[in-house]
Scaffold this active site. Structure first.
Site, mmCIF file in Angstrom:
data_model
loop_
_atom_site.group_PDB
_atom_site.id
_atom_site.type_symbol
_atom_site.label_atom_id
_atom_site.label_comp_id
_atom_site.label_asym_id
_atom_site.label_seq_id
_atom_site.Cartn_x
_atom_site.Cartn_y
_atom_site.Cartn_z
ATOM 1 N N CYS A 65 11.058 19.236 57.046
ATOM 2 C CA CYS A 65 12.093 18.508 56.309
ATOM 3 C C CYS A 65 12.310 19.150 54.945
ATOM 4 O O CYS A 65 11.349 19.538 54.276
ATOM 5 C CB CYS A 65 11.680 17.043 56.144
ATOM 6 S SG CYS A 65 12.901 16.024 55.290
ATOM 7 N N CYS A 69 9.525 14.139 49.529
ATOM 8 C CA CYS A 69 8.869 12.833 49.409
ATOM 9 C C CYS A 69 7.350 13.010 49.452
ATOM 10 O O CYS A 69 6.798 13.535 50.415
ATOM 11 C CB CYS A 69 9.330 11.915 50.535
ATOM 12 S SG CYS A 69 11.129 11.751 50.638
ATOM 13 N N CYS A 72 4.970 12.053 52.485
ATOM 14 C CA CYS A 72 5.403 12.418 53.834
ATOM 15 C C CYS A 72 4.758 13.705 54.331
ATOM 16 O O CYS A 72 4.804 14.740 53.662
ATOM 17 C CB CYS A 72 6.929 12.552 53.849
ATOM 18 S SG CYS A 72 7.583 12.945 55.474
ATOM 19 N N CYS A 109 12.787 2.918 68.302
ATOM 20 C CA CYS A 109 13.230 3.480 67.031
ATOM 21 C C CYS A 109 13.274 4.991 67.149
ATOM 22 O O CYS A 109 12.247 5.637 67.356
ATOM 23 C CB CYS A 109 12.284 3.065 65.910
ATOM 24 S SG CYS A 109 12.084 1.274 65.777
ATOM 25 N N CYS A 142 17.203 1.428 67.436
ATOM 26 C CA CYS A 142 17.357 1.611 65.994
ATOM 27 C C CYS A 142 17.304 3.104 65.714
ATOM 28 O O CYS A 142 16.408 3.801 66.201
ATOM 29 C CB CYS A 142 16.241 0.893 65.243
ATOM 30 S SG CYS A 142 16.305 1.093 63.446
ATOM 31 N N CYS A 202 17.716 -2.235 58.596
ATOM 32 C CA CYS A 202 16.253 -2.273 58.553
ATOM 33 C C CYS A 202 15.832 -1.450 57.343
ATOM 34 O O CYS A 202 16.147 -0.259 57.259
ATOM 35 C CB CYS A 202 15.688 -1.681 59.843
ATOM 36 S SG CYS A 202 13.901 -1.475 59.877
ATOM 37 N N ARG A 272 7.774 -6.613 59.379
ATOM 38 C CA ARG A 272 7.075 -5.756 60.334
ATOM 39 C C ARG A 272 5.909 -5.046 59.653
ATOM 40 O O ARG A 272 6.077 -4.427 58.602
ATOM 41 C CB ARG A 272 8.032 -4.705 60.897
ATOM 42 C CG ARG A 272 7.430 -3.808 61.976
ATOM 43 C CD ARG A 272 8.422 -2.750 62.427
ATOM 44 N NE ARG A 272 9.718 -3.340 62.717
ATOM 45 C CZ ARG A 272 10.870 -2.657 62.732
ATOM 46 N NH1 ARG A 272 10.878 -1.382 62.436
ATOM 47 N NH2 ARG A 272 11.987 -3.270 63.010
#
Length: 398
Positions: A65, A69, A72, A109, A142, A202, A272
């Site tokens: 990616c 972040c 991550c 998801c 999702c 979400c 969740r």
């Protein structure tokens, strides 16, 4: 105690607590944690009974990616030894999803690493949604693909997506300390785009990154204003090879207080327990079911969760039941009117991919019941990197 009685009364009326009350929940002592759980559990049962919704993650594209972040394992410059692969074919993703659905999941998801999808990526995901729904017509899907451009949420909705995940993760005031390649406002914009397109929004948070109680309350109140239907609560997994690898700030009691605070602020929203429950809640996971009405089944994006069979046994042993495919998750007033978790019309649940559909990349499995490591200590033995399921030739955990 008077605080908890007040919060229960407000939760049963869908009334927003004050910031001071939310902070007071986080400040309660370990001696009071069972009282806190019991109080928030009354609110949870009012709106969700004893049902537990199961969700299942499929990592469509893993690693590499361009975003930075800090939490991550798929980030730019990550040294984490995770699986790296490009887009799964629709049939591969459908096969992975089928394992979760067979285990009792009602929502799949679909997550892909990256800053955000191209139009071609939207086409890919549309094909994957079709493949999954052709095999399982009633399944909820999702998507979690990062920052959305204009029109992309609408295209996902047309393709059959039911929801879109994009987490705020932390407070606006500290967001720049965690990520520099995009902004907090970018995330808010994507959640708003999903809402406007008719997708179920979400959006949640990650606790344990060194934030203050004020930061936690700030992000949960911001989520309330954004009005998502689902609020995933992640607990940071300090994954080796990431900048936050030595950040260990959570205890099981702290995690329970955070979940209780979220439930009081968003009483009738799907809360969740996402990445990190096995690592930080450990043997106290069943208590968390009295606060949250939703969990992920099996593995996460780049790390392993506890066995799916163990999840199901835990739910049954704690006196809860798996929510069926034909049951509506949200209370009737939200499901039929699209209202928020506030106390009146217009009061919201108060409100990337890299945070994954409600789980950050580090969500993992507890390898041992060892004591909480000290800050600055690496504990790679508490996290197992995912080596099975999507992107491999091995059967998934579900």
């Amino acid at each position: 105690m008077d605080l908890l009685n007040t919060l229960v009364d407000k939760g049963l009326r869908r009334e927003l607590p004050t910031r001071e009350e939310a902070l007071a929940v986080l400040a309660t002592s370990d001696d009071d944690v069972l009282d806190v759980v019991a109080a928030a559990g009354k609110v949870r049962r009012q709106w969700f009974g004893r049902r537990v919704k199961l969700n299942y993650l499929v990592n469509l594209k893993s690693g590499l990616c361009p975003e930075d972040c800090s939490y991550c394992s798929q980030r730019l410059g990550s040294k984490a030894d995770i699986l790296k692969y490009t887009w799964l074919k629709p049939e591969q993703a459908s096969q992975a999803a089928a394992a979760g659905l067979a285990g009792g999941a009602k929502r799949v998801c679909l997550v892909a690493s990256g800053r955000g999808p191209t139009d071609r990526d939207i086409d890919r995901v549309a094909g994957t949604i079709k493949a999954i729904k052709d095999e399982n017509e009633s399944v909820e899907v999702c998507a979690c693909l990062g920052l959305l451009s204009d029109g992309q949420a609408e295209r996902l909705r047309e393709a059959g997506a039911d929801a879109y995940n994009h987490n705020l993760n932390t407070s606006e005031s500290t967001y720049g300390d965690i990520t520099t390649t995009h902004t907090y406002a970018d995330r808010v914009d994507t959640v708003s785009k999903a809402h406007a397109a008719g997708l179920s929004a979400c959006s949640g948070l990650i606790a344990g990154m060194g934030e203050s109680d004020e930061d936690l309350v700030d992000v949960v109140f911001s989520l309330r204003e954004l009005d998502p239907d689902s609020v995933p609560v992640n607990f940071l997994i300090p994954m080796e090879g990431t900048p936050l690898a030595t950040e260990w700030h959570l205890t099981p009691q702290r995690c329970l207080r955070i979940l209780a605070m979220v439930r009081f602020v968003c009483p009738d929203v799907e809360v969740r327990i996402a990445g990190g429950r096995e690592v930080h809640l450990r043997t106290m996971q069943p208590l968390a079911l009295h606060l949250a009405n939703s969990i992920f089944l099996g593995d996460y994006l780049t790390s392993e969760g506890q066995a799916g069979k163990t999840d199901l046994e835990m739910i049954a042993d704690a006196g809860f039941e798996v929510e069926g495919a034909g049951e509506v998750t949200l209370p009737e007033h939200r499901a039929t009117a699209g209202g928020g978790c506030g106390s009146h019309a217009g009061a919201g649940c108060g409100s990337h991919e890299d945070a994954g559909c409600g789980t950050h990349e580090g969500g993992g499995v507890c390898g041992t019941a060892a004591a909480v490591p000290a800050a600055g200590e690496l504990r790679s033995d508490l996290v197992a990197v995912r080596r099975r399921g999507a992107g491999t030739d091995l059967a998934p955990n579900a």
